[in-house]
Motif scaffolding. Structure first.
Motif, PDB file in Angstrom:
ATOM      1  N   PRO A 181     -84.187   0.680  -9.829  1.00 46.66           N
ATOM      2  CA  PRO A 181     -83.231   1.737  -9.455  1.00 46.66           C
ATOM      3  C   PRO A 181     -82.186   1.288  -8.449  1.00 46.66           C
ATOM      4  N   ASP A 182     -82.418   0.164  -7.783  1.00 47.02           N
ATOM      5  CA  ASP A 182     -81.455  -0.309  -6.782  1.00 47.02           C
ATOM      6  C   ASP A 182     -80.329  -1.140  -7.386  1.00 47.02           C
ATOM      7  N   THR A 183     -80.578  -1.753  -8.548  1.00 45.85           N
ATOM      8  CA  THR A 183     -79.571  -2.648  -9.126  1.00 45.85           C
ATOM      9  C   THR A 183     -79.209  -2.325 -10.572  1.00 45.85           C
ATOM     10  N   GLU A 184     -80.000  -1.521 -11.240  1.00 46.61           N
ATOM     11  CA  GLU A 184     -79.799  -1.289 -12.675  1.00 46.61           C
ATOM     12  C   GLU A 184     -79.538   0.179 -13.010  1.00 46.61           C
ATOM     13  N   VAL A 185     -79.252   0.991 -12.014  1.00 45.62           N
ATOM     14  CA  VAL A 185     -78.950   2.414 -12.218  1.00 45.62           C
ATOM     15  C   VAL A 185     -77.828   2.816 -11.272  1.00 45.62           C
ATOM     16  N   ILE A 186     -76.804   3.491 -11.803  1.00 46.41           N
ATOM     17  CA  ILE A 186     -75.794   4.116 -10.944  1.00 46.41           C
ATOM     18  C   ILE A 186     -75.532   5.530 -11.449  1.00 46.41           C
ATOM     19  N   ALA A 187     -75.196   6.416 -10.523  1.00 43.65           N
ATOM     20  CA  ALA A 187     -74.809   7.778 -10.875  1.00 43.65           C
ATOM     21  C   ALA A 187     -73.306   7.816 -11.149  1.00 43.65           C
ATOM     22  N   SER A 188     -72.886   8.803 -11.938  1.00 47.59           N
ATOM     23  CA  SER A 188     -71.469   8.943 -12.283  1.00 47.59           C
ATOM     24  C   SER A 188     -71.106  10.415 -12.342  1.00 47.59           C
ATOM     25  N   THR A 189     -69.818  10.674 -12.395  1.00 45.46           N
ATOM     26  CA  THR A 189     -69.328  12.045 -12.546  1.00 45.46           C
ATOM     27  C   THR A 189     -69.375  12.400 -14.030  1.00 45.46           C
ATOM     28  N   GLY A 190     -70.565  12.705 -14.474  1.00 44.55           N
ATOM     29  CA  GLY A 190     -70.780  12.985 -15.888  1.00 44.55           C
ATOM     30  C   GLY A 190     -70.735  11.725 -16.728  1.00 44.55           C
ATOM     31  N   ALA A 191     -71.096  11.886 -17.994  1.00 45.88           N
ATOM     32  CA  ALA A 191     -71.034  10.749 -18.915  1.00 45.88           C
ATOM     33  C   ALA A 191     -69.597  10.319 -19.172  1.00 45.88           C
TER      34      ALA A 191
ATOM     35  N   ALA B 189     -73.137  -3.662 -12.170  1.00 42.76           N
ATOM     36  CA  ALA B 189     -72.310  -3.940 -10.995  1.00 42.76           C
ATOM     37  C   ALA B 189     -70.828  -3.889 -11.339  1.00 42.76           C
ATOM     38  N   GLY B 190     -70.465  -4.411 -12.500  1.00 42.15           N
ATOM     39  CA  GLY B 190     -69.073  -4.355 -12.916  1.00 42.15           C
ATOM     40  C   GLY B 190     -68.593  -2.937 -13.132  1.00 42.15           C
ATOM     41  N   VAL B 191     -69.440  -2.118 -13.732  1.00 41.55           N
ATOM     42  CA  VAL B 191     -69.090  -0.714 -13.939  1.00 41.55           C
ATOM     43  C   VAL B 191     -68.946  -0.002 -12.595  1.00 41.55           C
ATOM     44  N   ARG B 192     -69.857  -0.283 -11.691  1.00 42.56           N
ATOM     45  CA  ARG B 192     -69.810   0.364 -10.375  1.00 42.56           C
ATOM     46  C   ARG B 192     -68.514   0.029  -9.640  1.00 42.56           C
ATOM     47  N   THR B 193     -68.040  -1.191  -9.765  1.00 43.82           N
ATOM     48  CA  THR B 193     -66.796  -1.576  -9.097  1.00 43.82           C
ATOM     49  C   THR B 193     -65.632  -0.709  -9.550  1.00 43.82           C
ATOM     50  N   VAL B 194     -65.524  -0.489 -10.873  1.00 43.81           N
ATOM     51  CA  VAL B 194     -64.447   0.363 -11.379  1.00 43.81           C
ATOM     52  C   VAL B 194     -64.659   1.809 -10.957  1.00 43.81           C
ATOM     53  N   LYS B 195     -65.893   2.297 -11.081  1.00 41.27           N
ATOM     54  CA  LYS B 195     -66.188   3.674 -10.718  1.00 41.27           C
ATOM     55  C   LYS B 195     -65.813   3.982  -9.270  1.00 41.27           C
TER      56      LYS B 195
ATOM     57  N   GLU C 113     -67.031  10.006 -17.106  1.00 39.09           N
ATOM     58  CA  GLU C 113     -66.600   8.973 -16.160  1.00 39.09           C
ATOM     59  C   GLU C 113     -67.377   7.673 -16.385  1.00 39.09           C
ATOM     60  N   ALA C 114     -68.646   7.786 -16.734  1.00 37.65           N
ATOM     61  CA  ALA C 114     -69.425   6.583 -17.003  1.00 37.65           C
ATOM     62  C   ALA C 114     -68.821   5.782 -18.142  1.00 37.65           C
ATOM     63  N   ILE C 115     -68.404   6.470 -19.196  1.00 38.27           N
ATOM     64  CA  ILE C 115     -67.772   5.795 -20.331  1.00 38.27           C
ATOM     65  C   ILE C 115     -66.452   5.162 -19.900  1.00 38.27           C
ATOM     66  N   ALA C 116     -65.643   5.916 -19.154  1.00 39.51           N
ATOM     67  CA  ALA C 116     -64.359   5.382 -18.699  1.00 39.51           C
ATOM     68  C   ALA C 116     -64.553   4.161 -17.812  1.00 39.51           C
ATOM     69  N   SER C 117     -65.459   4.253 -16.864  1.00 43.04           N
ATOM     70  CA  SER C 117     -65.699   3.129 -15.958  1.00 43.04           C
ATOM     71  C   SER C 117     -66.168   1.901 -16.727  1.00 43.04           C
ATOM     72  N   THR C 118     -67.031   2.130 -17.690  1.00 41.46           N
ATOM     73  CA  THR C 118     -67.589   1.014 -18.466  1.00 41.46           C
ATOM     74  C   THR C 118     -66.519   0.326 -19.296  1.00 41.46           C
ATOM     75  N   LEU C 119     -65.735   1.101 -20.017  1.00 37.60           N
ATOM     76  CA  LEU C 119     -64.712   0.491 -20.875  1.00 37.60           C
ATOM     77  C   LEU C 119     -63.619  -0.176 -20.050  1.00 37.60           C
ATOM     78  N   LEU C 120     -63.232   0.433 -18.938  1.00 43.23           N
ATOM     79  CA  LEU C 120     -62.212  -0.180 -18.097  1.00 43.23           C
ATOM     80  C   LEU C 120     -62.730  -1.445 -17.419  1.00 43.23           C
TER      81      LEU C 120
END
Length: 415
Positions: free
Chosen positions: A112-122, A278-284, A124-131
């Motif tokens: 949960p410390d390195t492989e899970v992040i929260a997002s503003t709904g799915a 980690a890459g997704v979290r940076t964009v988020k 934003e998660a999709i946007a952060s991931t693709l970007l």
């Protein structure tokens, strides 16, 4: 008003003609040089429903609240002062709950410390991931029809959106279609399962083929699994990350909105390999940074509810699907299989109508029911293939669906 440089840049990244996310209700291009942005078909249908007092089965949100335990937990968190920024990664209580959920239901072990992040709904998660993962020169592969935000974010990333058609009535890809669609430029394959708008739950053989092709082309798999607990009949949701060869290249996205009927809370999450997360979290961090502090802890409560909650929610929705499907059949439409989600698809060609978009604009006034044409979830070729299809949402109160079914039964008499 002249077109902005940003608009010109976005247009240059699209295939000829406006993408679905760029089209207004009138069919014009949202980024057209005249600057007349108009409204999308979703806004138009909602406005028509309001104008005519219609039952809005176009929008995919419930009209009933979620579990009392979650609502109470949110109120307690607000009263307890949890009203400031949560950590960008998400509250530890939520990340731990997400990891425990993945272990409990799917046997997946996550840190949960390195492989899970929260997002503003799915979303934003999709946007952060693709970007985070894609840019000009890359291809993002989805099935078609596709959830509308996919095309928008792919366009904003500068990547090229490629698709594999889902064939009615079962909405599965044709033999060989997936293999033909992958190329060495395929950077991400984005899979929505269970699938909105069609209601398909993809079988293991299709999902494993995606994994094998992604490995062959060194692509990342991104899965949108927000309807993971809402499957019907004998259909079973299989998380892609559980399949052989998938875990090391798969980012899994889900949210609380659909499972717990709290779509307005906008609490989602991304799980997967630490480096990708980690890459997704940076964009988020540069989008919302964080959101919904009191709701994050309340969602953790929901994820720990007993199995009976999850099976009960699916059974309740299945009964609602059957109720609305009966109304659509009484209206003279052909109802296509829905194995999951909030939605059922109906074919208007059985009524002699081939332009479902035109019918969708007339339905609120004709019978007081609103729906969304499936064609708006497609590029131009796909829109032609799905021209006669309408999507109806059944995530409403039983009495609302009963009234909608009564109104639908009278459709033949007013056409």
């Amino acid at each position: 008003m002249s077109s902005s440089p940003a608009a010109s840049l976005l247009r240059s990244r699209q295939a000829p003609g406006p993408a679905p996310w760029q089209r207004t209700a009138a069919g014009a291009n949202l980024l057209a040089p005249d600057g007349n942005l108009g409204v999308t078909i979703f806004e138009e249908i909602t406005a028509l429903a309001g104008r005519h007092g219609a039952i809005n089965l176009g929008q995919g949100f419930p009209d009933e609240d979620g579990p009392a335990e979650m609502l109470d937990a949110a109120r307690a968190a607000i009263a307890g002062g949890a009203n400031q920024y949560a950590p960008g990664q998400g509250l530890p209580v939520l990340r731990n709950a997400v990891a425990a959920h993945q272990k409990r239901f799917y046997g997946l072990d996550l840190n949960p410390d390195t492989e899970v992040i929260a997002s503003t709904g799915a979303t934003e998660a999709i946007a952060s991931t693709l970007l985070a993962l894609t840019g000009p020169g890359d291809e993002v592969l989805t099935f078609e029809p596709f959830y509308d935000s996919y095309g928008a974010v792919i366009g904003l990333s500068g990547a090229t959106h490629t698709t594999v058609a889902l064939q009615a009535p079962d909405f599965l890809p044709a033999d060989g279609a997936l293999e033909a669609a992958f190329t060495d430029r395929t950077r991400v394959v984005l899979v929505n399962n269970p699938h909105n708008p069609t209601g398909t739950v993809f079988p293991r053989r299709v999902l494993q083929q995606i994994v094998d092709l992604a490995a062959r082309h060194n692509a990342v798999i991104v899965t949108d699994e927000v309807y993971e607990h809402l499957t019907f009949d004998a259909a079973k949701h299989i998380p892609v990350a559980t399949l052989p060869g998938a875990a090391e290249r798969t980012l899994t996205i889900s949210s609380a909105g659909k499972t717990f009927s709290v779509t307005g809370w906008k609490i989602g999450w991304v799980t997967g390999p630490a480096a990708l997360v980690a890459g997704v979290r940076t964009v988020k961090t540069f989008l919302s940074y964080t959101s919904g502090t009191p709701f994050q802890s309340a969602v953790a409560v929901g994820l720990e509810l007993p199995d009976e909650y999850f099976t009960g929610a699916a059974a309740t929705l299945q009964a609602k699907r059957d109720l609305l499907s009966s109304g659509l059949q009484a209206a003279g439409m052909a109802v296509l299989p829905s194995q999951g989600t909030y939605f059922v698809t109906a074919d208007t060609s059985a009524l002699g109508i081939t332009d479902a978009t035109s019918l969708a604009r007339r339905l609120p006034e004709l019978i007081g029911v609103a729906a969304i044409p499936v064609a708006v979830f497609c590029h131009d070729d796909g829109a032609r293939r799905t021209r006669s299809l309408l999507r109806f949402a059944f995530c409403k109160k039983t009495e609302v669906l009963e009234l909608a079914s009564e109104r639908l039964a009278g459709l033949g008499g007013v056409l």
